[in-house]
Design a protein around this motif. Structure first.
Motif, PDB file in Angstrom:
ATOM      1  N   THR A  15       8.329  -1.436  -4.608  1.00  0.00           N
ATOM      2  CA  THR A  15       8.969  -0.705  -3.653  1.00  0.00           C
ATOM      3  C   THR A  15       9.577  -1.388  -2.488  1.00  0.00           C
ATOM      4  O   THR A  15       9.538  -2.395  -2.330  1.00  0.00           O
ATOM      5  CB  THR A  15       7.644   0.214  -3.257  1.00  0.00           C
ATOM      6  OG1 THR A  15       6.996  -0.451  -2.281  1.00  0.00           O
ATOM      7  CG2 THR A  15       6.782   0.694  -4.337  1.00  0.00           C
ATOM      8  N   GLU A  16      10.004  -0.422  -1.351  1.00  0.00           N
ATOM      9  CA  GLU A  16      10.564  -0.884  -0.296  1.00  0.00           C
ATOM     10  C   GLU A  16       9.801  -1.545   0.508  1.00  0.00           C
ATOM     11  O   GLU A  16       9.983  -2.117   1.534  1.00  0.00           O
ATOM     12  CB  GLU A  16      11.382   0.193   0.438  1.00  0.00           C
ATOM     13  CG  GLU A  16      10.455   1.306   0.838  1.00  0.00           C
ATOM     14  CD  GLU A  16      10.162   2.612   0.068  1.00  0.00           C
ATOM     15  OE1 GLU A  16      10.259   3.616   0.322  1.00  0.00           O
ATOM     16  OE2 GLU A  16      10.403   2.159  -1.120  1.00  0.00           O
ATOM     17  N   PHE A  17       8.209  -1.522   0.332  1.00  0.00           N
ATOM     18  CA  PHE A  17       7.172  -1.950   1.214  1.00  0.00           C
ATOM     19  C   PHE A  17       6.905  -3.475   0.597  1.00  0.00           C
ATOM     20  O   PHE A  17       5.803  -4.202   0.931  1.00  0.00           O
ATOM     21  CB  PHE A  17       6.085  -1.250   1.151  1.00  0.00           C
ATOM     22  CG  PHE A  17       6.379   0.071   1.975  1.00  0.00           C
ATOM     23  CD1 PHE A  17       6.454   0.013   3.410  1.00  0.00           C
ATOM     24  CD2 PHE A  17       6.638   1.360   1.492  1.00  0.00           C
ATOM     25  CE1 PHE A  17       6.794   1.220   4.194  1.00  0.00           C
ATOM     26  CE2 PHE A  17       6.891   2.469   2.115  1.00  0.00           C
ATOM     27  CZ  PHE A  17       6.786   2.505   3.337  1.00  0.00           C
ATOM     28  N   ASN A  20       5.227  -6.258   2.732  1.00  0.00           N
ATOM     29  CA  ASN A  20       5.106  -5.672   4.221  1.00  0.00           C
ATOM     30  C   ASN A  20       3.338  -5.850   4.282  1.00  0.00           C
ATOM     31  O   ASN A  20       2.834  -5.007   3.479  1.00  0.00           O
ATOM     32  CB  ASN A  20       5.628  -4.233   4.147  1.00  0.00           C
ATOM     33  CG  ASN A  20       5.378  -3.531   5.504  1.00  0.00           C
ATOM     34  OD1 ASN A  20       4.296  -3.477   6.097  1.00  0.00           O
ATOM     35  ND2 ASN A  20       6.572  -2.989   5.947  1.00  0.00           N
ATOM     36  N   ALA A  23       1.710  -2.314   5.581  1.00  0.00           N
ATOM     37  CA  ALA A  23       1.823  -1.442   4.194  1.00  0.00           C
ATOM     38  C   ALA A  23       0.554  -1.697   3.426  1.00  0.00           C
ATOM     39  O   ALA A  23      -0.135  -1.010   2.776  1.00  0.00           O
ATOM     40  CB  ALA A  23       2.842  -0.968   3.798  1.00  0.00           C
ATOM     41  N   LEU A  58       3.843   6.497  -0.612  1.00  0.00           N
ATOM     42  CA  LEU A  58       5.094   5.890   0.111  1.00  0.00           C
ATOM     43  C   LEU A  58       5.204   6.675   1.188  1.00  0.00           C
ATOM     44  O   LEU A  58       5.516   6.167   2.319  1.00  0.00           O
ATOM     45  CB  LEU A  58       6.288   5.797  -0.709  1.00  0.00           C
ATOM     46  CG  LEU A  58       6.234   4.715  -2.187  1.00  0.00           C
ATOM     47  CD1 LEU A  58       7.368   4.674  -2.992  1.00  0.00           C
ATOM     48  CD2 LEU A  58       5.718   3.331  -1.713  1.00  0.00           C
ATOM     49  N   GLU A  59       5.253   8.009   1.048  1.00  0.00           N
ATOM     50  CA  GLU A  59       5.578   8.858   2.494  1.00  0.00           C
ATOM     51  C   GLU A  59       4.501   8.640   3.437  1.00  0.00           C
ATOM     52  O   GLU A  59       4.753   8.593   4.583  1.00  0.00           O
ATOM     53  CB  GLU A  59       5.828  10.186   1.991  1.00  0.00           C
ATOM     54  CG  GLU A  59       6.000  11.150   3.269  1.00  0.00           C
ATOM     55  CD  GLU A  59       6.243  12.561   2.464  1.00  0.00           C
ATOM     56  OE1 GLU A  59       5.915  13.434   3.594  1.00  0.00           O
ATOM     57  OE2 GLU A  59       6.541  12.711   1.459  1.00  0.00           O
ATOM     58  N   GLU A  62       4.924   5.243   5.029  1.00  0.00           N
ATOM     59  CA  GLU A  62       6.057   5.297   6.024  1.00  0.00           C
ATOM     60  C   GLU A  62       5.618   5.715   7.253  1.00  0.00           C
ATOM     61  O   GLU A  62       6.322   5.529   8.300  1.00  0.00           O
ATOM     62  CB  GLU A  62       7.282   6.039   5.232  1.00  0.00           C
ATOM     63  CG  GLU A  62       8.552   6.271   6.147  1.00  0.00           C
ATOM     64  CD  GLU A  62       9.381   5.010   6.221  1.00  0.00           C
ATOM     65  OE1 GLU A  62       9.996   5.028   7.210  1.00  0.00           O
ATOM     66  OE2 GLU A  62       9.141   4.116   5.503  1.00  0.00           O
ATOM     67  N   ARG A  63       4.564   6.780   7.309  1.00  0.00           N
ATOM     68  CA  ARG A  63       4.224   7.291   8.408  1.00  0.00           C
ATOM     69  C   ARG A  63       2.936   6.402   9.264  1.00  0.00           C
ATOM     70  O   ARG A  63       2.559   6.793  10.127  1.00  0.00           O
ATOM     71  CB  ARG A  63       3.334   8.461   8.349  1.00  0.00           C
ATOM     72  CG  ARG A  63       4.377   9.637   7.512  1.00  0.00           C
ATOM     73  CD  ARG A  63       3.450  11.146   7.453  1.00  0.00           C
ATOM     74  NE  ARG A  63       3.923  11.980   6.696  1.00  0.00           N
ATOM     75  CZ  ARG A  63       3.578  12.915   6.019  1.00  0.00           C
ATOM     76  NH1 ARG A  63       2.392  13.214   6.290  1.00  0.00           N
ATOM     77  NH2 ARG A  63       4.326  13.831   5.501  1.00  0.00           N
TER      78      ARG A  63
END
Length: 275
Positions: A15-17, A20, A23, A58-59, A62-63
Motif C-alpha cells: 500500500t501507500e503506507f 511508514n 501506520a 487505509l482510510e 490516513e486519519r
C-alpha cells in the motif's frame, strides 16, 4: 510466530503506507491489542482480504487512527451511505436534465387526480404511478421505489413551474406551466416566480387605487407581463389558475376576490427595498 508489527508491515508493504512506521504501529495495535495492554477485539489479518475492509483500514490510517474492528465497521457503513448518496445525486442530475418531461407528466397526473377525487394526491400517490416510474426508468435508471423520493422530483418540477404545493396535506396541484401550455405564446411565457410577482403587484396596485380588489374578469383582461403579453387567456383561465396561485401564496381571497397573498407581499416588500 510472526510478530504483529512484522505482520502489519508486510500487509502495508503493498500500500501507500509501505515503510511508514507510524501506520505500522497503528495497525499493530489493531492486530494485537493485548500486546499493548488494550482490552478490545483484535483485527483479523484475513479481514484485509475484503476490498471494503481494506479501504476502511487505509482510510483510518490516513486519519492517524487505530483501525479497530469497530472503527472499520463504522467507516464501511459511512462509505456505503456516502456512495449511495453520491449515486442518488448523480441520478438526480439526470432527472433535472429531463425536468420538463417529468413536469408535464406529474402535472397532468396531479390534475387528473384532482378531477377524480376533489383533492390533491400525496407525493407517494403520484411518484409511484406507472407513468412516472416508467419515465424514471427511461431517463434516470434503475432505482428502488423507496429511493424515488430522494430524486426530489416534486421540488424540481415545482421550481420549473409545473406544480405547486404548500404545507397543507394533499395540496399538490398543477401550476402555471401546465395551465398555460394549451395557449402557447398567446399568454406570457415568463417564469413562474415572475408571473406570481406580476399578479401580486397588479392586485396591490389595483386595491391601492380603487380601494377594493379587482373582479376576476378585470384581472384576466387587464393583466400583462413586462413585455405586454397577457398573463391569462381569459376569465376562465384566471379562475382555473387561482388554485396554484393561492397554493403558492401569490394571492389570497377576500370575499372570493383576489388580493396579494403572503408570498406575494413578501416579494413586493423585497422589490421595494431594492428600490
Amino acid at each position: 510466530m510472526q510478530s504483529c508489527e512484522s505482520t502489519a508491515a508486510a500487509w502495508l508493504s503493498h500500500t501507500e503506507f509501505a515503510g511508514n512506521s507510524a501506520a505500522t504501529g497503528l495497525l499493530s495495535r489493531a492486530i494485537q491489542p493485548a500486546e499493548f495492554a488494550l482490552n478490545r477485539d483484535s483485527l483479523p489479518v484475513s479481514a484485509a482480504a475484503d476490498p471494503h475492509t481494506a479501504a476502511a483500514i487505509l482510510e483510518l490510517l490516513e486519519r492517524g487512527q487505530v483501525p479497530t474492528p469497530a472503527a472499520v465497521r463504522t467507516v464501511i457503513v459511512q462509505n456505503r451511505m456516502r456512495a449511495e448518496a453520491e449515486r442518488i445525486e448523480r441520478l438526480g442530475r439526470r432527472a433535472q436534465r429531463n425536468v420538463e418531461e417529468f413536469g408535464r407528466v406529474l402535472a397532468t397526473l396531479t390534475q387528473q387526480y384532482w378531477d377524480d377525487h376533489g383533492h390533491g394526491p400525496t407525493r407517494r400517490d403520484i411518484l409511484l404511478t406507472e407513468p412516472v416510474m416508467k419515465l424514471i426508468g427511461e431517463h434516470v435508471g434503475d432505482i428502488a421505489p423507496t429511493a424515488v423520493k430522494h430524486l426530489w422530483l416534486i421540488e424540481r418540477v415545482q421550481r420549473a413551474g409545473w406544480i405547486a404545493f404548500d404545507a397543507t396535506p394533499r395540496s399538490l396541484c398543477a401550476a402555471r406551466r401546465f395551465h398555460s401550455a394549451k395557449f402557447g405564446n398567446r399568454v406570457s411565457l415568463r417564469p413562474v416566480n415572475a408571473i406570481g410577482t406580476i399578479v401580486a403587484a397588479y392586485l396591490e396596485d389595483y386595491r391601492a387605487e380603487q380601494g377594493r380588489p379587482p373582479r376576476w374578469s378585470v384581472l384576466a383582461h387587464e393583466l400583462r407581463d413586462d413585455r405586454g403579453r397577457r398573463v391569462f387567456n381569459d376569465t376562465a383561465d384566471a379562475r382555473v389558475q387561482q388554485q396554484w396561485l393561492h397554493t403558492a401564496g401569490w394571492l389570497a381571497l377576500d370575499e372570493d376576490l383576489p388580493v396579494p397573498g403572503p408570498r406575494g407581499r413578501r416579494a413586493l416588500a423585497r422589490r421595494a427595498r431594492r428600490g
